[in-house]
Design a protein around this motif. Structure first.
Motif, short mmCIF file in Angstrom:
data_model
loop_
_atom_site.label_atom_id
_atom_site.label_comp_id
_atom_site.label_asym_id
_atom_site.label_seq_id
_atom_site.Cartn_x
_atom_site.Cartn_y
_atom_site.Cartn_z
N ARG A 180 0.82 -1.24 0.14
CA ARG A 180 -0.13 -0.12 0.04
C ARG A 180 0.84 1.13 -0.06
O ARG A 180 0.61 2.29 -0.57
N ILE A 181 1.89 1.22 0.87
CA ILE A 181 2.86 2.46 0.82
C ILE A 181 3.59 2.32 -0.64
O ILE A 181 3.43 3.80 -1.09
N ILE A 182 3.78 1.54 -1.30
CA ILE A 182 4.32 1.57 -2.64
C ILE A 182 3.56 2.20 -3.71
O ILE A 182 3.65 3.22 -4.44
N ARG A 234 0.35 3.69 -3.16
CA ARG A 234 -0.23 4.92 -2.94
C ARG A 234 0.75 6.00 -3.05
O ARG A 234 0.52 7.04 -3.75
N GLY A 235 2.08 5.57 -2.59
CA GLY A 235 3.11 6.76 -2.55
C GLY A 235 3.43 7.18 -3.87
O GLY A 235 3.82 8.37 -4.34
N MET A 236 3.83 6.07 -4.73
CA MET A 236 4.37 6.40 -6.10
C MET A 236 3.25 6.81 -6.94
O MET A 236 3.42 7.83 -7.78
N GLY A 237 1.96 6.64 -6.67
CA GLY A 237 0.87 7.23 -7.49
C GLY A 237 0.76 8.67 -6.94
O GLY A 237 0.37 9.48 -8.00
N ILE A 238 0.95 9.03 -5.91
CA ILE A 238 0.82 10.59 -5.60
C ILE A 238 2.04 10.98 -5.90
O ILE A 238 1.69 12.16 -6.47
N VAL A 239 3.16 10.48 -6.04
CA VAL A 239 4.49 11.37 -6.43
C VAL A 239 4.19 11.54 -8.00
O VAL A 239 4.50 12.62 -8.69
N LEU A 240 3.73 10.68 -8.61
CA LEU A 240 3.44 10.69 -10.12
C LEU A 240 2.50 11.81 -10.58
O LEU A 240 2.67 12.91 -11.37
N VAL A 241 1.34 12.01 -9.61
CA VAL A 241 0.34 12.92 -9.76
C VAL A 241 1.09 14.38 -9.75
O VAL A 241 0.72 15.31 -10.44
N ILE A 242 2.00 14.52 -8.62
CA ILE A 242 2.55 15.72 -8.21
C ILE A 242 3.55 16.19 -9.32
O ILE A 242 3.52 17.19 -9.87
N VAL A 243 4.13 14.99 -9.74
CA VAL A 243 5.10 15.56 -10.76
C VAL A 243 4.62 15.80 -12.29
O VAL A 243 4.87 16.86 -12.73
N ALA A 244 3.41 15.00 -12.66
CA ALA A 244 2.63 15.43 -13.80
C ALA A 244 2.13 16.92 -13.77
O ALA A 244 2.10 17.68 -14.38
N LEU A 302 4.46 7.33 6.44
CA LEU A 302 4.43 6.06 5.90
C LEU A 302 3.15 5.38 6.60
O LEU A 302 2.72 4.57 6.00
N ALA A 303 2.90 5.87 7.95
CA ALA A 303 1.55 5.22 8.60
C ALA A 303 0.37 5.49 7.93
O ALA A 303 -0.53 4.43 7.90
N THR A 304 0.36 6.65 7.47
CA THR A 304 -0.79 7.11 6.71
C THR A 304 -0.88 6.26 5.27
O THR A 304 -2.19 6.10 5.08
N LEU A 305 0.13 5.91 4.53
CA LEU A 305 -0.03 5.51 3.61
C LEU A 305 -0.33 4.02 3.36
O LEU A 305 -0.73 3.24 2.71
N ALA A 306 0.12 3.55 4.82
CA ALA A 306 -0.13 2.03 4.99
C ALA A 306 -1.43 1.54 5.64
O ALA A 306 -1.82 0.41 5.60
N LEU A 307 -2.31 2.57 5.77
CA LEU A 307 -3.61 2.29 6.81
C LEU A 307 -4.15 1.27 5.40
O LEU A 307 -4.42 1.50 4.15
#
Length: 283
Positions: free
Chosen positions: A21-23, A25-35, A226-231
């Motif tokens: 979930r961390i990977i 959600r984290g990667m998805g949000i990073v890609l959205v921000i970069v875009a 990380l705790a938030t991403l992992a929920l």
């Protein structure tokens, strides 16, 4: 032990599922921000020389990025009330770093932040790109800060700051500090400016600690992120826009701050009571 010295809730999810979930959600949000930045930064190169401090286009990109990021995270978001029209500023209670995404998703704004944030790796770059106004927490800089506020507000920017001065566990609203409210009483701004109070209330996922989204005391940002991403699943957040307050209707900064605090605190307390009643009924 007071609330701000209390240990964080034990809501850290562990195991392969949490890592996935961390990977994801984290990667998805990073890609959205970069875009978003890939569009925002070139557009700002055109926007800046044409409109100066006024930002008619790029705040729409920031708003969309934050809405998509909340969707990707899985945090349900609802807005009640409408952002005011015309010149003005916004004040809100502060519970978490998530407020940045939530309040940007709700309206096209520019945050006011302490000057130290500008130097934070990653976060400082994002803050500068989205038009954050950085101020020094120094009474001697009050006159310069007032000039910065005037410049931004007269250019049509809608500034947002957190009068509590710090984030909380999400279960309370701290007394509003009145220093920044003084900026609204300059001769240029007072007759034309309104201030809109906004209440942000987080509802934890069922079965989780009510403080799940709060970020306070000496809690580390990375650990909380990380705790938030992992929920396993997320709760929801409600954003309530109250009636704007005309600055000219108030005698001074203390009266204006008190009125804004009453609006924010009253709605926060009501939402907290409703949340408690719902949890009691389920149990």
């Amino acid at each position: 032990m007071t609330w701000d010295g209390a240990p964080p809730p034990d809501h850290v999810s562990k195991g392969p599922g949490a890592v996935a979930r961390i990977i994801w959600r984290g990667m998805g949000i990073v890609l959205v921000i970069v875009a978003g930045l890939s569009v925002l930064l070139p557009l700002r190169l055109v926007e800046r020389p044409v409109f100066g401090l006024h930002r008619p286009w790029t705040p729409w990109i920031t708003q969309m990025v934050c809405r998509v990021s909340l969707f990707w995270l899985g945090l349900s978001y609802r807005r009640t009330g409408a952002p005011m029209q015309g010149r003005g500023a916004i004040v809100a209670n502060h519970s978490s770093w998530l407020d940045i995404f939530v309040l940007n998703a709700a309206d096209r704004i520019c945050f006011v932040s302490k000057s130290e944030v500008a130097g934070w790796p990653g976060i400082g770059t994002l803050a500068r790109a989205t038009g954050t106004l950085f101020i020094a927490r120094d009474p001697r800089a009050a006159k310069a800060q007032t000039a910065l506020f005037e410049e931004r507000l007269l250019a049509g920017q809608r500034l947002l700051f957190f009068p509590e001065g710090t984030s909380t566990d999400g279960l309370r609203v701290l007394p509003f500090k009145t220093t920044l409210f003084a900026s609204f009483f300059s001769e240029e701004l007072r007759p034309h400016l309104s201030l809109q109070p906004v209440t942000v209330v987080y509802h934890a996922p069922e079965g989780r600690d009510a403080r799940t989204y709060g970020w306070w005391g000496d809690m580390e940002f990375g650990t909380h992120l990380l705790a938030t991403l992992a929920l396993p699943r997320h709760g929801r957040v409600e954003v309530t826009y109250h009636a704007p307050l005309r600055v000219s209707d108030y005698a001074n900064r203390k009266a204006l701050a008190a009125a804004a605090e009453r609006a924010v605190r009253g709605d926060h307390a009501l939402a907290a009571r409703e949340q408690g009643d719902n949890e009691t009924a389920k149990s």
